[in-house]
Design a protein around this motif. Structure first.
Motif, short mmCIF file in Angstrom:
data_model
loop_
_atom_site.label_atom_id
_atom_site.label_comp_id
_atom_site.label_asym_id
_atom_site.label_seq_id
_atom_site.Cartn_x
_atom_site.Cartn_y
_atom_site.Cartn_z
N ASP A 164 0.85 -1.19 0.00
CA ASP A 164 0.00 0.00 0.00
C ASP A 164 0.88 1.24 0.00
O ASP A 164 1.82 1.34 0.80
CB ASP A 164 -0.91 0.01 1.24
CG ASP A 164 -2.01 -1.03 1.17
OD1 ASP A 164 -2.27 -1.53 0.06
OD2 ASP A 164 -2.59 -1.35 2.22
N THR A 165 0.58 2.18 -0.88
CA THR A 165 1.43 3.37 -0.97
C THR A 165 1.37 4.21 0.31
O THR A 165 2.32 4.93 0.62
CB THR A 165 1.02 4.24 -2.18
OG1 THR A 165 -0.38 4.56 -2.08
CG2 THR A 165 1.28 3.50 -3.48
N ASP A 166 0.27 4.13 1.05
CA ASP A 166 0.17 4.88 2.31
C ASP A 166 1.15 4.36 3.36
O ASP A 166 1.38 5.03 4.37
CB ASP A 166 -1.25 4.80 2.87
CG ASP A 166 -2.14 5.89 2.32
OD1 ASP A 166 -1.61 6.83 1.69
OD2 ASP A 166 -3.37 5.81 2.50
N GLU A 167 1.71 3.18 3.14
CA GLU A 167 2.65 2.60 4.10
C GLU A 167 4.09 3.00 3.79
O GLU A 167 5.01 2.60 4.50
CB GLU A 167 2.52 1.08 4.11
CG GLU A 167 1.15 0.60 4.59
CD GLU A 167 1.03 -0.91 4.58
OE1 GLU A 167 1.82 -1.55 3.85
OE2 GLU A 167 0.18 -1.44 5.31
N ILE A 168 4.29 3.78 2.74
CA ILE A 168 5.64 4.20 2.34
C ILE A 168 5.91 5.61 2.84
O ILE A 168 5.16 6.54 2.55
CB ILE A 168 5.78 4.17 0.80
CG1 ILE A 168 5.46 2.77 0.25
CG2 ILE A 168 7.19 4.58 0.39
CD1 ILE A 168 5.41 2.72 -1.27
N TYR A 169 7.00 5.77 3.59
CA TYR A 169 7.42 7.10 4.05
C TYR A 169 8.15 7.84 2.93
O TYR A 169 7.84 8.98 2.61
CB TYR A 169 8.36 6.99 5.26
CG TYR A 169 7.71 6.46 6.50
CD1 TYR A 169 6.77 7.20 7.20
CD2 TYR A 169 8.07 5.20 7.01
CE1 TYR A 169 6.19 6.72 8.37
CE2 TYR A 169 7.50 4.71 8.17
CZ TYR A 169 6.56 5.47 8.85
OH TYR A 169 5.99 4.98 9.99
N THR A 219 9.42 1.94 4.67
CA THR A 219 8.01 1.72 4.93
C THR A 219 7.74 1.51 6.41
O THR A 219 8.66 1.42 7.23
CB THR A 219 7.50 0.49 4.16
OG1 THR A 219 7.90 -0.71 4.86
CG2 THR A 219 8.06 0.45 2.75
N LYS A 220 6.47 1.40 6.74
CA LYS A 220 6.07 1.12 8.12
C LYS A 220 6.51 -0.27 8.56
O LYS A 220 6.48 -0.58 9.75
CB LYS A 220 4.56 1.28 8.27
CG LYS A 220 4.07 2.70 8.10
CD LYS A 220 2.58 2.80 8.32
CE LYS A 220 2.11 4.25 8.21
NZ LYS A 220 0.64 4.38 8.44
#
Length: 229
Positions: A145-150, A163-164
């Motif tokens: 998921d792109t939201d999990e990439i800082y 990532t998370k």
């Protein structure tokens, strides 16, 4: 820059129909058109970043013709295009299996084209992507998921995804291709860094660094980067 697609289609009627649909799509899309394999190979330009390829599998009325598959194989062997979505178009579903299993087939459309189907494929390609698929340096295929990439850092041929879940390394993409396929929340803040703006907590103009929420280390930004709250 407008999205750009490459169309390989030998039938003038089908080509005209597809081009008209692309021209009527709500977002302006540039296109390059070729009617046969030789023209396609001559027109292909690595200086242009194509968002997608629409490729007719059989480039004449002979079901044995597989010039479209040959063109797709050519693309798959070029680093500039190997990650670009390929949508196969065909009147002969016989070769769909080969396209799906042996080439970089994103989807396929059966002729005659339906505008809703074409628009759906463009929606999928141009929409804000919420995930990315890649092969890690260890040979593991995964979806993230792109939201999990800082952020993502380029180091040589490697792309390091912070990532998370920790750091993940892949050689599948380039910074340019990632910049084009990731959602709008990502921005190239430095020649070697793509940052997820959702996690920017503070900006330090003195050190030219960004502090991301959830991380200890700051990341640099270049002089062309303009942060907007």
């Amino acid at each position: 820059m407008n999205p750009s697609v490459f169309i390989l289609e030998d039938n003038p009627a089908f080509a005209e129909a597809l081009i008209k649909m692309i021209e009527n799509y709500p977002i302006r899309i540039d296109y390059t058109y070729a009617a046969n394999l030789n023209t396609a190979l001559r027109k292909i330009d690595e200086a242009v970043h194509y968002t997608a390829f629409f490729i007719d599998i059989a480039l004449d009325d002979n079901i044995e013709n597989t010039d479209g598959l040959s063109f797709a194989k050519f693309l798959s062997e070029k680093s500039a295009y190997k990650d670009t979505p390929v949508i196969f178009t065909t009147s002969f579903p016989d070769y769909v299996y080969e396209a799906l299993n042996h080439l970089h087939c994103y989807a396929y459309l059966l002729k005659p084209f339906d505008r809703d189907d074409v628009f759906h494929q463009l929606d999928q390609i141009l929409r804000t992507n919420d995930s990315i698929r890649f092969k890690t340096a260890d040979g593991i295929y995964m979806k993230l998921d792109t939201d999990e990439i800082y952020y993502i850092q380029a180091f040589g041929r490697n792309m390091h995804f912070m990532t998370k879940h920790g750091e993940i390394t892949s050689r599948q993409y380039t910074m340019k291709s990632l910049n084009d396929i990731l959602p709008g929340s990502f921005e190239r803040c430095h020649k070697s860094f793509l940052v997820n703006k959702k996690y920017i907590q503070s900006v330090n103009p003195r050190t030219k660094t960004l502090h991301l929420r959830g991380l200890d280390d700051d990341i640099p930004y270049g002089k062309e980067y303009r942060h907007q709250d």
